[in-house]
Design a protein around this motif. Structure first.
Motif, mmCIF file in Angstrom:
data_model
loop_
_atom_site.group_PDB
_atom_site.id
_atom_site.type_symbol
_atom_site.label_atom_id
_atom_site.label_comp_id
_atom_site.label_asym_id
_atom_site.label_seq_id
_atom_site.Cartn_x
_atom_site.Cartn_y
_atom_site.Cartn_z
ATOM 1 N N GLY A 218 0.817 -1.209 0.000
ATOM 2 C CA GLY A 218 0.000 0.000 0.000
ATOM 3 C C GLY A 218 0.850 1.258 0.000
ATOM 4 N N HIS A 219 0.245 2.359 0.434
ATOM 5 C CA HIS A 219 0.889 3.667 0.331
ATOM 6 C C HIS A 219 1.098 4.352 1.676
ATOM 7 C CE1 HIS A 219 -0.576 4.066 -4.125
ATOM 8 N NE2 HIS A 219 0.443 3.245 -3.992
ATOM 9 N N GLY A 220 0.993 3.635 2.755
ATOM 10 C CA GLY A 220 1.233 4.257 4.049
ATOM 11 C C GLY A 220 0.109 5.185 4.462
ATOM 12 N N GLN A 221 0.431 6.146 5.303
ATOM 13 C CA GLN A 221 -0.565 7.058 5.867
ATOM 14 C C GLN A 221 -0.517 8.384 5.099
ATOM 15 O OE1 GLN A 221 -0.562 6.979 10.313
ATOM 16 N NE2 GLN A 221 1.059 5.441 10.086
ATOM 17 N N ARG A 222 -1.341 8.471 4.113
ATOM 18 C CA ARG A 222 -1.335 9.591 3.158
ATOM 19 C C ARG A 222 -2.366 10.641 3.540
ATOM 20 N NH1 ARG A 222 -2.163 8.760 -3.403
ATOM 21 N NH2 ARG A 222 -2.974 10.833 -3.886
ATOM 22 N N LYS A 223 -1.950 11.899 3.469
ATOM 23 C CA LYS A 223 -2.865 13.013 3.730
ATOM 24 C C LYS A 223 -2.710 14.040 2.617
ATOM 25 C CE LYS A 223 -4.054 16.677 7.009
ATOM 26 N NZ LYS A 223 -3.700 17.355 8.293
ATOM 27 N N GLU A 224 -3.806 14.408 1.979
ATOM 28 C CA GLU A 224 -3.773 15.403 0.911
ATOM 29 C C GLU A 224 -3.629 16.800 1.502
ATOM 30 O OE1 GLU A 224 -3.640 14.390 -2.176
ATOM 31 O OE2 GLU A 224 -4.029 12.308 -1.584
ATOM 32 N N ILE A 225 -2.813 17.618 0.850
ATOM 33 C CA ILE A 225 -2.669 19.016 1.257
ATOM 34 C C ILE A 225 -2.825 19.913 0.035
ATOM 35 C CG2 ILE A 225 -1.177 18.459 3.202
ATOM 36 C CD1 ILE A 225 1.190 19.541 1.495
ATOM 37 N N THR A 226 -2.864 21.201 0.277
ATOM 38 C CA THR A 226 -3.028 22.170 -0.808
ATOM 39 C C THR A 226 -1.678 22.765 -1.200
ATOM 40 O OG1 THR A 226 -3.336 24.036 0.688
ATOM 41 C CG2 THR A 226 -5.315 22.764 0.076
ATOM 42 N N GLN A 227 -1.664 23.398 -2.348
ATOM 43 C CA GLN A 227 -0.462 24.116 -2.786
ATOM 44 C C GLN A 227 -0.089 25.189 -1.776
ATOM 45 O OE1 GLN A 227 -0.068 25.327 -6.996
ATOM 46 N NE2 GLN A 227 0.220 27.409 -6.241
ATOM 47 N N ALA A 228 -1.085 25.897 -1.250
ATOM 48 C CA ALA A 228 -0.810 26.957 -0.275
ATOM 49 C C ALA A 228 -0.120 26.392 0.958
ATOM 50 C CB ALA A 228 -2.110 27.657 0.118
ATOM 51 N N GLU A 229 -0.512 25.203 1.398
ATOM 52 C CA GLU A 229 0.111 24.594 2.578
ATOM 53 C C GLU A 229 1.556 24.199 2.287
ATOM 54 O OE1 GLU A 229 -3.223 22.337 5.152
ATOM 55 O OE2 GLU A 229 -3.161 21.717 3.050
ATOM 56 N N ALA A 230 1.799 23.644 1.102
ATOM 57 C CA ALA A 230 3.166 23.270 0.732
ATOM 58 C C ALA A 230 4.052 24.506 0.635
ATOM 59 C CB ALA A 230 3.162 22.511 -0.586
ATOM 60 N N PHE A 231 3.528 25.573 0.046
ATOM 61 C CA PHE A 231 4.297 26.804 -0.086
ATOM 62 C C PHE A 231 4.576 27.425 1.277
ATOM 63 C CE2 PHE A 231 3.264 28.097 -4.763
ATOM 64 C CZ PHE A 231 3.871 26.925 -5.195
ATOM 65 N N GLU A 232 3.612 27.355 2.179
ATOM 66 C CA GLU A 232 3.817 27.899 3.518
ATOM 67 C C GLU A 232 4.890 27.103 4.261
ATOM 68 O OE1 GLU A 232 3.802 30.123 6.855
ATOM 69 O OE2 GLU A 232 2.982 30.611 4.893
ATOM 70 N N ALA A 233 4.924 25.790 4.043
ATOM 71 C CA ALA A 233 5.967 24.971 4.659
ATOM 72 C C ALA A 233 7.345 25.391 4.171
ATOM 73 C CB ALA A 233 5.724 23.494 4.344
ATOM 74 N N ALA A 234 7.449 25.727 2.896
ATOM 75 C CA ALA A 234 8.729 26.195 2.343
ATOM 76 C C ALA A 234 9.092 27.581 2.856
ATOM 77 C CB ALA A 234 8.663 26.199 0.820
ATOM 78 N N ARG A 235 8.086 28.443 2.932
ATOM 79 C CA ARG A 235 8.321 29.840 3.313
ATOM 80 C C ARG A 235 8.674 29.967 4.800
ATOM 81 N NH1 ARG A 235 4.558 31.873 0.455
ATOM 82 N NH2 ARG A 235 2.912 31.184 1.860
ATOM 83 N N SER A 236 8.101 29.143 5.637
ATOM 84 C CA SER A 236 8.257 29.302 7.085
ATOM 85 C C SER A 236 9.450 28.544 7.651
ATOM 86 C CB SER A 236 6.982 28.837 7.800
ATOM 87 O OG SER A 236 6.745 27.460 7.549
ATOM 88 N N ALA A 237 10.144 27.792 6.802
ATOM 89 C CA ALA A 237 11.269 26.980 7.273
ATOM 90 C C ALA A 237 12.591 27.545 6.776
ATOM 91 C CB ALA A 237 11.104 25.532 6.799
ATOM 92 N N GLU A 238 13.651 27.167 7.449
ATOM 93 C CA GLU A 238 15.011 27.436 6.976
ATOM 94 C C GLU A 238 15.576 26.135 6.409
ATOM 95 O OE1 GLU A 238 16.680 30.271 6.846
ATOM 96 O OE2 GLU A 238 14.987 31.381 7.723
ATOM 97 N N PRO A 239 16.369 26.213 5.345
ATOM 98 C CA PRO A 239 16.995 24.974 4.848
ATOM 99 C C PRO A 239 17.862 24.342 5.933
ATOM 100 C CG PRO A 239 17.258 26.766 3.262
ATOM 101 C CD PRO A 239 16.733 27.378 4.526
ATOM 102 N N ARG A 240 17.962 23.031 5.887
ATOM 103 C CA ARG A 240 18.756 22.351 6.900
ATOM 104 C C ARG A 240 20.248 22.616 6.685
ATOM 105 N NH1 ARG A 240 17.120 16.330 4.867
ATOM 106 N NH2 ARG A 240 18.710 16.018 3.272
ATOM 107 N N ALA A 241 21.054 22.290 7.694
ATOM 108 C CA ALA A 241 22.490 22.545 7.626
ATOM 109 C C ALA A 241 23.113 21.813 6.448
ATOM 110 C CB ALA A 241 23.153 22.099 8.922
ATOM 111 N N LEU A 242 24.054 22.465 5.806
ATOM 112 C CA LEU A 242 24.694 21.897 4.624
ATOM 113 C C LEU A 242 25.785 20.903 5.019
ATOM 114 C CD1 LEU A 242 25.038 25.176 2.559
ATOM 115 C CD2 LEU A 242 23.661 23.192 1.899
ATOM 116 N N PRO A 243 25.944 19.835 4.211
ATOM 117 C CA PRO A 243 27.048 18.906 4.460
ATOM 118 C C PRO A 243 28.374 19.512 4.024
ATOM 119 C CG PRO A 243 25.905 18.298 2.451
ATOM 120 C CD PRO A 243 25.131 19.437 3.047
#
Length: 307
Positions: A218-243
């Motif tokens: 199967g596909h695990g525990q899937r939850k649909e989200i909106t484009q606005a939610e994905a964009f907010e996740a990108a906007r509100s976060a900082e990229p993780r530490a670089l290797p």
């Protein structure tokens, strides 16, 4: 949501199915954002800078391109090292490469043309089929991939099935005694063939037993989200530490570069070179919409050049 995997995908994508089944195998909670089948993809393009292929994964302000790299991220997030392609070796690696190269393109070319057309019409409608066919005809332009001729495709696919049957007669899974990324890599071109052909897979008993077992993850525990939610996740976060970066030729960290696949979908993504490791290229992209994003690519199979 900043710590969760968001998968930008479409339902009929065989590469996305490979990742979705990994979520099922690990019973992972993940967020789904459905994308258009062909570009433009307004939910993806602003994040990647125009990366042509699908799926794309997102964790906050870090964007991951290519399923080889996405599988590494799934392995890390789930603690399942067997999903990292770097762990595959020997006969399993040879089968995995055969599946992802010759067998993948043969999976479509081996379907009778009228049946393939019927499948596309059912999925996309007349206008969508025209647009899909036009888009896919340009996908290989400029790349190194050379699909087999239709007359040879069935033989190429059968050769893969025979090799897979022999392997699975000896072991329950492609990698041996337990499932691994090699199973999902070998499964996805066969899933594509079945989807396009609209008939059960014609294969040996061991392949059919294995195929059913993969489906049942199967596909695990899937939850649909909106484009606005994905964009907010990108906007509100900082990229993780670089290797720590390794040798990367004459290019300098901080230099404007372009990264593109070599095999197909060779649309370059521009950004500032942020890091290069043994198996990964990371470019930083700046925008008013998101601030800083880090876009990750595999090093193998991708070109890296001054922008």
């Amino acid at each position: 949501m900043n710590d969760s995997i968001i998968l930008h995908h479409y339902e009929n994508s065989p590469y996305a199915e490979k990742i979705r089944l990994m979520f099922g195998f690990t019973n992972t909670r993940w967020h789904s954002l459905l994308s258009p089948v062909y570009p433009p993809r307004p939910n993806v393009d602003p994040l990647t800078g125009g990366y042509r292929r699908i799926p794309v994964a997102q964790i906050g302000a870090d964007i991951f391109c290519d399923t080889a790299l996405i599988a590494q991220e799934v392995a890390t997030v789930t603690g399942c090292a067997a999903l990292d392609p770097a762990t595959v070796e020997g006969d399993a690696l040879a089968l995995m490469k055969q599946a992802e190269e010759k067998a993948f393109f043969a999976a479509v070319a081996a379907v009778p043309q009228l049946r393939l057309l019927g499948t596309m019409l059912r999925s996309f409608g007349p206008i969508g089929t025209y647009r899909f066919a036009k888009d896919r005809s340009s996908l290989l332009r400029g790349g190194t991939s050379r699909p087999p001729a239709a007359a040879k495709a069935a033989g190429v696919l059968q050769s893969f099935l025979d090799a897979l049957e022999a392997r699975l007669a000896e072991y329950p899974w492609v990698g041996g005694d337990a499932p691994s990324v090699a199973d999902f890599a070998c499964f996805h071109p066969l899933w594509l063939h079945v989807s396009c052909n609209r008939k059960p897979l014609a294969a040996g008993a061991n392949v059919l037993r294995w195929y059913k077992a993969i489906e049942e993850f199967g596909h695990g525990q899937r939850k649909e989200i909106t484009q606005a939610e994905a964009f907010e996740a990108a906007r509100s976060a900082e990229p993780r530490a670089l290797p720590t970066s390794t040798e990367h030729g004459s290019l300098q960290i901080g230099q404007v570069v372009q990264v593109a696949p070599l095999d197909y979908g060779v649309v370059p993504v521009s950004g500032t070179l942020a890091a290069v490791t043994e198996n990964r290229i990371i470019v930083a992209r700046e925008s008013k919409q998101f601030g800083t994003l880090h876009v990750h690519f595999p090093r193998a199979g991708y070109s890296l050049a001054a922008g």
